[in-house]
Design a protein around this motif. Structure first.
Motif, PDB file in Angstrom:
ATOM      1  N   ALA A 137      57.800  81.247  74.273  1.00 31.01           N
ATOM      2  CA  ALA A 137      58.663  80.353  73.497  1.00 31.01           C
ATOM      3  C   ALA A 137      59.424  79.401  74.412  1.00 31.01           C
ATOM      4  O   ALA A 137      59.577  78.213  74.100  1.00 31.01           O
ATOM      5  N   ALA A 138      59.889  79.913  75.557  1.00 31.09           N
ATOM      6  CA  ALA A 138      60.625  79.064  76.496  1.00 31.09           C
ATOM      7  C   ALA A 138      59.725  77.983  77.076  1.00 31.09           C
ATOM      8  O   ALA A 138      60.145  76.826  77.224  1.00 31.09           O
ATOM      9  N   LEU A 139      58.486  78.333  77.398  1.00 28.47           N
ATOM     10  CA  LEU A 139      57.558  77.350  77.961  1.00 28.47           C
ATOM     11  C   LEU A 139      57.208  76.269  76.935  1.00 28.47           C
ATOM     12  O   LEU A 139      57.184  75.075  77.261  1.00 28.47           O
ATOM     13  N   VAL A 140      56.941  76.694  75.701  1.00 31.12           N
ATOM     14  CA  VAL A 140      56.633  75.726  74.643  1.00 31.12           C
ATOM     15  C   VAL A 140      57.836  74.807  74.412  1.00 31.12           C
ATOM     16  O   VAL A 140      57.689  73.577  74.307  1.00 31.12           O
ATOM     17  N   GLY A 141      59.023  75.393  74.335  1.00 31.21           N
ATOM     18  CA  GLY A 141      60.223  74.596  74.119  1.00 31.21           C
ATOM     19  C   GLY A 141      60.508  73.646  75.269  1.00 31.21           C
ATOM     20  O   GLY A 141      60.907  72.489  75.051  1.00 31.21           O
ATOM     21  N   ALA A 142      60.276  74.116  76.502  1.00 30.97           N
ATOM     22  CA  ALA A 142      60.516  73.259  77.665  1.00 30.97           C
ATOM     23  C   ALA A 142      59.560  72.066  77.671  1.00 30.97           C
ATOM     24  O   ALA A 142      59.960  70.934  77.968  1.00 30.97           O
ATOM     25  N   GLY A 143      58.300  72.318  77.334  1.00 29.65           N
ATOM     26  CA  GLY A 143      57.333  71.224  77.256  1.00 29.65           C
ATOM     27  C   GLY A 143      57.703  70.220  76.181  1.00 29.65           C
ATOM     28  O   GLY A 143      57.579  69.001  76.375  1.00 29.65           O
ATOM     29  N   ALA A 144      58.197  70.717  75.052  1.00 30.92           N
ATOM     30  CA  ALA A 144      58.592  69.829  73.961  1.00 30.92           C
ATOM     31  C   ALA A 144      59.804  68.988  74.351  1.00 30.92           C
ATOM     32  O   ALA A 144      59.851  67.781  74.086  1.00 30.92           O
ATOM     33  N   LEU A 145      60.786  69.603  74.994  1.00 35.92           N
ATOM     34  CA  LEU A 145      61.979  68.859  75.406  1.00 35.92           C
ATOM     35  C   LEU A 145      61.654  67.825  76.477  1.00 35.92           C
ATOM     36  O   LEU A 145      62.222  66.721  76.476  1.00 35.92           O
ATOM     37  N   LEU A 146      60.757  68.172  77.391  1.00 38.00           N
ATOM     38  CA  LEU A 146      60.338  67.197  78.398  1.00 38.00           C
ATOM     39  C   LEU A 146      59.667  66.003  77.740  1.00 38.00           C
ATOM     40  O   LEU A 146      59.877  64.852  78.153  1.00 38.00           O
ATOM     41  N   GLN A 147      58.882  66.261  76.707  1.00 43.38           N
ATOM     42  CA  GLN A 147      58.226  65.156  75.993  1.00 43.38           C
ATOM     43  C   GLN A 147      59.267  64.254  75.330  1.00 43.38           C
ATOM     44  O   GLN A 147      59.142  63.020  75.364  1.00 43.38           O
ATOM     45  N   ILE A 148      60.269  64.849  74.723  1.00 46.07           N
ATOM     46  CA  ILE A 148      61.334  64.051  74.097  1.00 46.07           C
ATOM     47  C   ILE A 148      62.014  63.174  75.139  1.00 46.07           C
ATOM     48  O   ILE A 148      62.282  61.984  74.906  1.00 46.07           O
ATOM     49  N   LEU A 149      62.295  63.743  76.307  1.00 44.26           N
ATOM     50  CA  LEU A 149      62.955  62.987  77.371  1.00 44.26           C
ATOM     51  C   LEU A 149      62.100  61.806  77.826  1.00 44.26           C
ATOM     52  O   LEU A 149      62.607  60.683  77.983  1.00 44.26           O
TER      53      LEU A 149
END
Length: 363
Positions: A137-149
């Protein structure tokens, strides 16, 4: 580029703005020899790329943040539920019911819930301990937040204002949203049939041990649209696109036999898939499904999942999901038609028979 329409230029530009996050994730993963972890992060980034052109309440930031949180939480729950088939099926049914309930809303919020459901379905096939689920979950969330940035920094046309985030947490925003969506949220027959067919589809792939069985649940949800005709047309397009992609992918995998080349194949196919999804998807859902299928096969190869007989297995799961989607579509339409006919009959005036003439014998 000069001969391209403004809409297509917009899509190409937006898609290019989504690529840096995915490239960066794989570059770091390759440098630290963590390609499997990188591919999980990239799945979160790709999910957000598919929604880069969508908004909720006029804001892209609200929708993408909501989706990032949802796919992360759903990945955690899916990992935990995957070891218990009945719990996994029950969770998928809840998502299917919610998806059907919000069909009247459409737009970005409906799309976001679909991504949550897909994240749950996929993560259930990579189940493990609480620690494993939290890491995924942390890896998926981190990838998603990086995409938003990355999108925020590179694509200035999107409306990313700080007030979008602050008003999300307010009680007034919640009350406003409820007033707006109250009439569109429904508990009609489509919700029941979506849950029923999701249950039957996942139980069938479990009984027959179909690999990549989550593809059946995904297909079911992706074929269920708010319009009857669109739903019907998606069923054959989904089957044909999945078959074509599953046949081509093994040939590509035979020549891309290193993690670096697999990542390159994932990046290229992912870019084609999410760029096509912006506006071109209305022209051919078959082509979109083809790109998505190739992308997912590359992603699973990076996970280390063997892809032998992938064409047949994925086609089986797709046919099962599409078949049950067709059942849900037709049953919903039949039930709706019956209800409409009942209402029409109830409003037809019943004319009294003429009174008998005086002196006439009663019948």
């Amino acid at each position: 580029m000069k001969n391209l329409s403004p809409g297509l230029k917009h899509d190409i530009h937006l898609g290019l703005c989504c690529l840096p996050a995915i490239v960066l994730i794989f570059a770091v993963g390759y440098g630290f020899d963590q390609m499997q972890a990188a591919s999980i992060m990239a799945s979160g980034a790709v999910t957000l790329a598919f929604g880069a052109n969508k908004t909720w309440e006029g804001s892209s930031l609200l929708l993408l943040l909501l989706t990032a949180a949802g796919v992360s939480l759903s990945s955690f729950l899916g990992c935990l539920a995957g070891d218990v088939p009945l719990l996994y099926v029950a969770g998928a049914m809840v998502f299917a019911g919610g998806y059907g309930m919000l069909a009247g809303i459409g737009g970005g919020l409906w799309w976001s819930l679909l991504q949550w459901a897909i994240a749950f379905l996929i993560s259930g096939y990579f189940s493990g301990s609480v620690g494993h689920a939290a890491l995924r979950a942390a890896l998926v969330g981190a990838g998603a937040l990086l995409q938003i940035l990355c999108i925020t920094l590179l694509f200035s046309q999107l409306r990313f204002q700080l007030q979008d985030f602050t008003r999300l947490a307010g009680w007034a925003f919640y009350r406003q949203a409820m007033r707006k969506y109250r009439q569109k949220i429904h508990l009609q027959s489509s919700v029941f049939f979506a849950m029923l067919t999701m249950c039957l589809a996942l139980l069938l792939v479990e009984v027959y041990q179909v690999k990549n069985g989550y593809w059946a649940g995904m297909t079911l949800l992706l074929c269920l649209r708010s319009h009857f005709r669109e739903s019907l047309l998606r069923v054959p397009a989904r089957i044909a696109g999945t078959l074509s992609g599953s046949v081509l992918a093994p040939f590509l995998l035979a020549h891309l036999d290193t993690p670096r080349l697999l990542a390159l194949g994932f990046i290229v196919s992912g870019y084609l898939a999410f760029t096509y999804s912006y506006t071109l998807i209305t022209k051919s859902y078959f082509v979109f499904t083809f790109f998505v299928t190739v992308m997912v096969i590359f992603m699973l190869s990076l996970f280390g999942v063997p892809q032998e007989n992938v064409a047949a297995e994925r086609l089986y799961a797709t046919v099962i999901g599409a078949g049950f989607a067709l059942v849900a579509i037709l049953l919903t339409r039949l039930f709706t038609d019956v209800q409409v006919m009942k209402k029409l009959r109830s409003h037809v005036p019943r004319f009294a028979r003429p009174a008998p003439k005086k002196g006439a014998a009663p019948e």
